[in-house]
Design a protein around this motif. Structure first.
Motif, PDB file in Angstrom:
ATOM      1  N   UNK A 178      16.505  25.239 -36.075  1.00  0.00           N
ATOM      2  CA  UNK A 178      17.796  25.463 -36.726  1.00  0.00           C
ATOM      3  C   UNK A 178      18.490  24.112 -36.858  1.00  0.00           C
ATOM      4  N   UNK A 179      18.575  23.605 -38.093  1.00  0.00           N
ATOM      5  CA  UNK A 179      19.209  22.300 -38.315  1.00  0.00           C
ATOM      6  C   UNK A 179      20.649  22.282 -37.803  1.00  0.00           C
ATOM      7  N   UNK A 180      21.334  23.421 -37.830  1.00  0.00           N
ATOM      8  CA  UNK A 180      22.732  23.469 -37.393  1.00  0.00           C
ATOM      9  C   UNK A 180      22.885  23.214 -35.901  1.00  0.00           C
ATOM     10  N   UNK A 181      21.788  23.313 -35.147  1.00  0.00           N
ATOM     11  CA  UNK A 181      21.846  23.065 -33.703  1.00  0.00           C
ATOM     12  C   UNK A 181      21.834  21.583 -33.359  1.00  0.00           C
ATOM     13  N   UNK A 182      21.498  20.740 -34.334  1.00  0.00           N
ATOM     14  CA  UNK A 182      21.349  19.301 -34.067  1.00  0.00           C
ATOM     15  C   UNK A 182      22.599  18.707 -33.417  1.00  0.00           C
ATOM     16  N   UNK A 183      23.767  19.100 -33.901  1.00  0.00           N
ATOM     17  CA  UNK A 183      25.008  18.534 -33.381  1.00  0.00           C
ATOM     18  C   UNK A 183      25.566  19.248 -32.177  1.00  0.00           C
ATOM     19  N   UNK A 184      24.854  20.271 -31.679  1.00  0.00           N
ATOM     20  CA  UNK A 184      25.368  21.065 -30.564  1.00  0.00           C
ATOM     21  C   UNK A 184      24.808  20.664 -29.208  1.00  0.00           C
ATOM     22  N   UNK A 185      23.973  19.616 -29.180  1.00  0.00           N
ATOM     23  CA  UNK A 185      23.401  19.155 -27.912  1.00  0.00           C
ATOM     24  C   UNK A 185      23.231  17.641 -27.974  1.00  0.00           C
ATOM     25  N   UNK A 186      23.051  16.984 -26.827  1.00  0.00           N
ATOM     26  CA  UNK A 186      22.977  15.510 -26.826  1.00  0.00           C
ATOM     27  C   UNK A 186      21.629  14.955 -27.229  1.00  0.00           C
ATOM     28  N   UNK A 187      20.700  15.820 -27.682  1.00  0.00           N
ATOM     29  CA  UNK A 187      19.346  15.371 -27.972  1.00  0.00           C
ATOM     30  C   UNK A 187      18.981  15.403 -29.458  1.00  0.00           C
ATOM     31  N   UNK A 188      19.880  15.798 -30.335  1.00  0.00           N
ATOM     32  CA  UNK A 188      19.539  16.017 -31.747  1.00  0.00           C
ATOM     33  C   UNK A 188      18.387  17.018 -31.840  1.00  0.00           C
ATOM     34  N   UNK A 189      18.441  18.050 -31.009  1.00  0.00           N
ATOM     35  CA  UNK A 189      17.357  19.018 -30.909  1.00  0.00           C
ATOM     36  C   UNK A 189      17.652  20.250 -31.757  1.00  0.00           C
ATOM     37  N   UNK A 190      16.711  20.688 -32.604  1.00  0.00           N
ATOM     38  CA  UNK A 190      16.940  21.848 -33.464  1.00  0.00           C
ATOM     39  C   UNK A 190      16.645  23.181 -32.772  1.00  0.00           C
ATOM     40  N   UNK A 191      16.257  23.121 -31.510  1.00  0.00           N
ATOM     41  CA  UNK A 191      15.877  24.317 -30.755  1.00  0.00           C
ATOM     42  C   UNK A 191      16.717  24.361 -29.476  1.00  0.00           C
ATOM     43  N   UNK A 192      17.743  25.226 -29.405  1.00  0.00           N
ATOM     44  CA  UNK A 192      18.652  25.221 -28.252  1.00  0.00           C
ATOM     45  C   UNK A 192      17.957  25.538 -26.931  1.00  0.00           C
ATOM     46  N   UNK A 193      16.934  26.361 -26.945  1.00  0.00           N
ATOM     47  CA  UNK A 193      16.226  26.700 -25.712  1.00  0.00           C
ATOM     48  C   UNK A 193      15.513  25.479 -25.143  1.00  0.00           C
TER      49      UNK A 193
END
Length: 361
Positions: free
Chosen positions: A173-188
């Motif tokens: 999920x590209x929208x997850x990129x800004x939601x964590x400190x890793x630029x990670x597209x997978x929140x899990x």
């Protein structure tokens, strides 16, 4: 030192050292009348700057950019490029050169200390000078300008692997990129990385990573079939980033495991009677020329060489020693390499777009 410039028509020259008063770049070949501002460039630099989480170096730099040339205010008040060289400067404000005093005469294993000394007979031990990842701030600034040139194309990047731990692409999920400190597209996976890197950081060690960069909206026809291949220049640009040890386009090395039937991107006609690809194993480039599909590249970043664990080495004077590096360092430099990879891809696309325009008139 030579070779501080990359690009052909869109040319970028970076300058400055990690512990010098400032660093920056000069961009030549940028077309005129493109609207640009320091605030727009700053937004990209803020994504790369250090000290934003416990998973990056705690060096505190504002990375505030200043435009020194190449722009002027238009009649409507907008700041526009003039077509002349654009000079950008980023001041260094939080150098701690004393942290490197103990390794002034020592070569850090895995670092460029020895090779710099062998080539130039002098090296900047204060953070590595030009070999420091700090130099990449200038590239990110240049990439912000390049994005203005490639209006209509979108360049995005994500961290897809830290150490042995990969993202689950079914949860991308590209929208997850800004939601964590890793630029990670997978929140899990991002949550798992947090615990993993905490352990690495507390040990005073480091770990490598893989970054994926994707450009959408790239028109078919950019690049040349022999010595000006689009994927060739992308690979060169990404490989030039500090600590990068491998680059692949599309399926990359996985293509070696496939049959011709599985690897070939089959085609059909779309509703507009134009060719449409049914897959994108080639990563948007065929024969060195863009196909119109998203351009996809990945690059592997090695672990940070400056770690607290003693490692065997030698001194300039020929003494065998154990080296332990103090100071502020990224436990995974691949995290902040995401915006750098985006910037380099944007610069290559800007260069090839201008070269294509010059060809077709």
């Amino acid at each position: 030192m030579s070779h501080n410039t990359f690009g052909h028509l869109f040319r970028v020259t970076t300058w400055g050292e990690s512990h010098g008063p400032a660093l920056g770049c000069v961009i030549d070949g940028c077309p005129p009348r493109l609207e640009i501002s320091e605030a727009e460039i700053q937004a990209f630099l803020d994504r790369r700057k250090p000290g934003q989480s416990r998973f990056t170096t705690q060096r505190k730099e504002a990375d505030a950019v200043k435009i020194l040339s190449g722009v002027m205010a238009g009649e409507d008040g907008r700041t526009l490029t003039t077509g002349t060289p654009i000079s950008l400067m980023i001041e260094n404000t939080d150098q701690r050169s004393k942290d490197y005093g103990e390794i002034k005469e020592s070569y850090r294993p895995g670092h460029a200390d020895y090779t710099y000394d062998a080539k130039y007979g002098i090296r900047d031990y204060r953070g590595g000078g030009r070999s420091s990842a700090r130099e990449t701030a200038a590239r990110v600034a240049a990439g912000a300008v390049a994005r203005k040139v490639i209006s209509g194309m979108r360049v995005r990047g994500a961290l897809v692997q830290i150490g042995p731990h990969k993202v689950d692409r079914s949860r991308w999920d590209w929208d997850e990129i800004g939601n964590n400190p890793f630029f990670c597209p997978d929140p899990t996976t991002a949550a798992r990385w947090s615990d993993y890197l905490d352990a690495i950081r507390k040990e005073g060690s480091s770990v490598g990573a893989v970054i994926e960069v994707v450009a959408d909206g790239v028109p078919a026809g950019l690049g040349a079939p022999l010595y000006g291949k689009l994927d060739q220049d992308i690979a060169s640009a990404l490989m030039s980033i500090n600590a990068v040890k491998g680059v692949e386009i599309g399926n990359g090395f996985e293509a070696a495991e496939l049959t011709g039937e599985a690897n070939a991107d089959e085609m059909r006609l779309g509703e507009d009677a134009m060719p449409r690809f049914l897959s994108n194993n080639a990563g948007g480039v065929l024969g060195g020329i863009s196909s119109g599909e998203p351009v996809v590249a990945r690059f592997a970043v090695k672990p940070t060489s400056s770690i607290l664990t003693p490692r065997r080495s030698v001194t300039r004077g020929g003494e065998e020693i154990d080296v332990r590096t103090k100071g502020r360092h990224d436990p995974c430099v691949g995290i902040r390499a995401v915006p750098v990879g985006e910037a380099m891809l944007a610069c290559v696309l800007a260069d090839h777009l201008l070269r294509h325009r010059g060809q077709v008139g």
